[in-house]
Enzyme design. Structure first.
Site, PDB file in Angstrom:
ATOM      1  N   LYS A  15       0.843  -1.199   0.000  1.00 60.32           N
ATOM      2  CA  LYS A  15       0.000   0.000   0.000  1.00 60.32           C
ATOM      3  C   LYS A  15       0.876   1.246   0.000  1.00 60.32           C
ATOM      4  O   LYS A  15       1.986   1.220   0.523  1.00 60.32           O
ATOM      5  CB  LYS A  15      -0.858   0.027   1.277  1.00 60.32           C
ATOM      6  CG  LYS A  15      -1.992  -0.972   1.301  1.00 60.32           C
ATOM      7  CD  LYS A  15      -2.778  -0.842   2.602  1.00 60.32           C
ATOM      8  CE  LYS A  15      -3.903  -1.859   2.666  1.00 60.32           C
ATOM      9  NZ  LYS A  15      -4.928  -1.708   1.639  1.00 60.32           N
ATOM     10  N   ARG A  26     -10.068 -11.738   2.031  1.00 62.18           N
ATOM     11  CA  ARG A  26     -10.880 -12.853   1.512  1.00 62.18           C
ATOM     12  C   ARG A  26     -10.117 -14.166   1.592  1.00 62.18           C
ATOM     13  O   ARG A  26     -10.707 -15.237   1.721  1.00 62.18           O
ATOM     14  CB  ARG A  26     -11.341 -12.520   0.086  1.00 62.18           C
ATOM     15  CG  ARG A  26     -10.235 -12.346  -0.901  1.00 62.18           C
ATOM     16  CD  ARG A  26     -10.667 -11.533  -2.129  1.00 62.18           C
ATOM     17  NE  ARG A  26     -10.760 -10.107  -1.849  1.00 62.18           N
ATOM     18  CZ  ARG A  26     -11.093  -9.185  -2.746  1.00 62.18           C
ATOM     19  NH1 ARG A  26     -11.380  -9.545  -3.981  1.00 62.18           N
ATOM     20  NH2 ARG A  26     -11.148  -7.908  -2.413  1.00 62.18           N
TER      21      ARG A  26
HETATM   22  N1  BES Z   1      -8.062  -3.869   4.471  1.00 63.49           N
HETATM   23  C1  BES Z   1      -8.243  -3.451   3.132  1.00 63.49           C
HETATM   24  C2  BES Z   1      -9.572  -2.732   2.918  1.00 63.49           C
HETATM   25  C3  BES Z   1      -9.705  -1.399   3.600  1.00 63.49           C
HETATM   26  C4  BES Z   1      -9.321  -0.238   2.941  1.00 63.49           C
HETATM   27  C5  BES Z   1     -10.230  -1.295   4.863  1.00 63.49           C
HETATM   28  C6  BES Z   1      -9.461   0.979   3.563  1.00 63.49           C
HETATM   29  C7  BES Z   1     -10.376  -0.079   5.474  1.00 63.49           C
HETATM   30  C8  BES Z   1      -9.990   1.066   4.823  1.00 63.49           C
HETATM   31  C9  BES Z   1      -8.225  -4.670   2.207  1.00 63.49           C
HETATM   32  O1  BES Z   1      -7.392  -5.704   2.603  1.00 63.49           O
HETATM   33  C10 BES Z   1      -7.713  -4.187   0.903  1.00 63.49           C
HETATM   34  O2  BES Z   1      -6.582  -3.832   0.822  1.00 63.49           O
HETATM   35  N2  BES Z   1      -8.578  -4.207  -0.092  1.00 63.49           N
HETATM   36  C11 BES Z   1      -8.227  -3.775  -1.387  1.00 63.49           C
HETATM   37  C12 BES Z   1      -8.766  -4.773  -2.377  1.00 63.49           C
HETATM   38  C13 BES Z   1      -8.239  -4.593  -3.764  1.00 63.49           C
HETATM   39  C14 BES Z   1      -6.766  -4.918  -3.824  1.00 63.49           C
HETATM   40  C15 BES Z   1      -9.023  -5.495  -4.687  1.00 63.49           C
HETATM   41  C16 BES Z   1      -8.869  -2.403  -1.595  1.00 63.49           C
HETATM   42  O3  BES Z   1      -9.961  -2.172  -1.090  1.00 63.49           O
HETATM   43  O4  BES Z   1      -8.247  -1.571  -2.241  1.00 63.49           O
HETATM   44 MN    MN Z   2      -5.408  -5.459   1.943  1.00 66.17          MN
END
Ligand code: BES
Ligand code: MN
Ligand code: ZN
Length: 485
Positions: free
Chosen positions: A263, A337
């Site tokens: 990230k 997931r």
């Molecule tokens: N934990 C994150 C989702 C999230 C984002 C929670 C912001 C709270 C605040 C999750 O693991 C994630 O990174 N999801 C990605 C999925 C994508 C790579 C398909 C996302 O939401 O960008």
């Molecule tokens: Mn994630």
């Protein structure tokens, strides 16, 4: 916060708050206070507070009037919680150590009165253990409340509500703790301490145990971390002997860097609360166990840390899940997931539930869709979706249903494995739900709650300060009370 009940109120009350309906004042209120309230345009609107001082028994008493709104409001309970919370917001760090709350002026039922106390307690909570230099005026001073003139039934209701408050506070601690303090092993330890002596049965799977079971997806997420992964199940058999339990399941990513699909730095600290689903399930179990819910329930949480490392999984890796289905990991940041699919499969094998509901901070996309007002609800069963929506409304942990279906499911077919862990950019929360759906056995009623927008608040809300909200605990408790008990 300690809450006690008194008929008379002891002589040493320094701060006294009256809960009043819109347009009314307590009987026998001093004319000065009544005039002061009018001058300050105090109307008794929900959460409105007027403060004055009065001489009583030769002592100066700080008197607060707190608005509860219309007596016949359709959201009376919510309004009363807000009234209690308004007392907390105003006086939590006022220097006062105790507040007496007069519950006899607004025609309240016992349940109504308990709602005031719940709002008061929840809004007083703040997590200051790491603030060693906090100025005295900013410290929380309010430690106790005495309920005066509580209507019949208040104490009985409060006995249950205080268990719920304990659950919410437990969740908030788990969510607020940073990832150097809270990781899979310490999450388990905190649960072991919290449930000690309650009669709940805890089962912990370590990495070798999960390897034996073939949980390649969950373990793949944790393999780049120095912190070993865990699966924790908390079981409470308060219902009919032999009846299959209802399962609640949570995503417990104690920190989500994204892994090799790293990230960007801004805001990454938020990912300490990527275990908010697991936190909600653990706190809800504590609430249910402490109030001795007459239901068979299990809380299952998958606990991992998602880190980039020489041992971390790579984009393109293919993992085999416990169900036997293979997953192409195209993005290591879509890790929730991967954790949930093995936990869901294990929970169905282990407990044969008819109903299973998972909670997860799964996608940023759900925040784009629903903001911070509703969690996203996905379900393969209309009745279950309706019940969760209703429990959300009555508990205040609001959920909004989103669609799933075969057309979305196609988007996660992989050319090389059974499933890929991300779809195209569109419908990101839905394809995440579709992924989970592939791990639900036929005949099992399943719902998925994407609560990414709900577990953390950047500004104070109705019954929480900024920070961890405890979202999900009251939803689960209410769902169980309305449908399982
Ligand atoms: N934990 C994150 C989702 C999230 C984002 C929670 C912001 C709270 C605040 C999750 O693991 C994630 O990174 N999801 C990605 C999925 C994508 C790579 C398909 C996302 O939401 O960008
Ligand atoms: Mn994630
Ligand atoms: Zn995540």
């Amino acid at each position: 916060m300690q809450i006690s009940f008194s008929d008379t109120g002891s002589g040493d009350i320094q701060l006294l708050a009256y809960v009043v309906n819109k347009g009314s004042l307590p009987n026998g209120l001093e004319p000065e206070l009544a005039e002061g309230a009018a001058a300050a345009r105090f109307k008794g609107r929900v959460g409105q507070v007027f403060e004055g001082f009065a001489q009583r028994d030769g002592k100066l008493v700080r008197v607060a009037l707190v608005g509860a709104g219309d007596a016949d409001s359709s959201d009376r309970k919510g309004n009363l919680e807000k009234a209690g919370a308004a007392i907390a917001a105003k006086y939590a760090s006022s220097g006062e150590k105790s507040v007496a709350v007069d519950l006899g002026s607004a025609g309240l039922s016992g349940e109504d009165a308990a709602a005031v106390l719940l709002g008061l307690r929840l809004r007083t909570w703040r997590y200051d253990i790491y603030r060693t230099k906090l100025a005295d005026e900013k410290k929380i001073t309010l430690q106790s409340a005495v309920a005066l003139n509580a209507p019949d039934g208040t104490q009985a209701t409060w006995a249950d509500q205080s268990a719920i408050a304990e659950g919410v506070e437990f969740t908030r601690v788990l969510v607020a703790e940073p990832a150097n303090k809270l990781y899979p092993v310490s999450f388990v330890e905190r649960c072991q301490a919290a449930f000690e002596g309650t009669g709940a049965e805890l089962t912990v799977l370590d990495e070798p145990a999960m390897e034996k079971l073939g949980m390649g997806a969950l373990l793949g997420v944790g393999q780049g971390s120095e912190q070993p992964s865990r699966l924790l199940a908390i079981r409470w058999d308060g219902g009919a002997a032999g009846e299959e339990p209802t399962v609640f399941l949570g995503k417990g990513v104690t920190f989500d860097t994204g892994g090799i699909s790293l990230k960007p730095p801004p805001g990454m600290e938020d990912m300490k609360w990527d275990m908010g689903g697991a936190g909600a399930v653990a706190g809800a179990m504590l609430a249910l166990v402490k109030r001795k819910a007459r239901a068979n329930i299990v809380g299952v949480v998958g606990l991992v840390e998602n880190m980039p490392d020489g041992k971390a999984q790579r984009p393109g890796d293919i993992v085999t899940t416990m169900s036997g289905q293979t997953v192409e990991v195209l993005n290591t940041d879509a890790e929730g997931r991967l954790v949930l699919c093995d936990a869901l499969h294990w929970a169905q094998e282990q407990y044969s539930p008819k109903t299973i509901v998972d909670f997860a901070t799964l996608t940023g996309a759900i925040i784009v869709s629903l903001g911070h007002e509703h969690g996203g609800l996905f379900a393969n069963d209309d009745d279950l979706a309706d019940k969760l929506t209703a429990a959300g409304k009555s508990s205040g942990d609001k959920m909004w249903r989103m669609p799933i279906g075969p057309a979305y499911d196609k988007l996660i077919d992989s050319p090389i494995a059974d499933i890929k862990n991300v779809g195209p950019r569109m419908a990101g929360s839905i394809t995440a739900a579709q992924f989970l759906n592939r791990f639900i056995k036929p005949g099992v009623a399943w719902a998925h709650c994407d609560i990414a927008g709900m577990v953390w608040a950047d500004k104070p809300g109705a019954t929480w300060d900024k920070g961890a909200t405890g979202f999900g605990v009251r939803l689960i408790d209410q769902f169980v009370a309305e449908n399982v008990e």
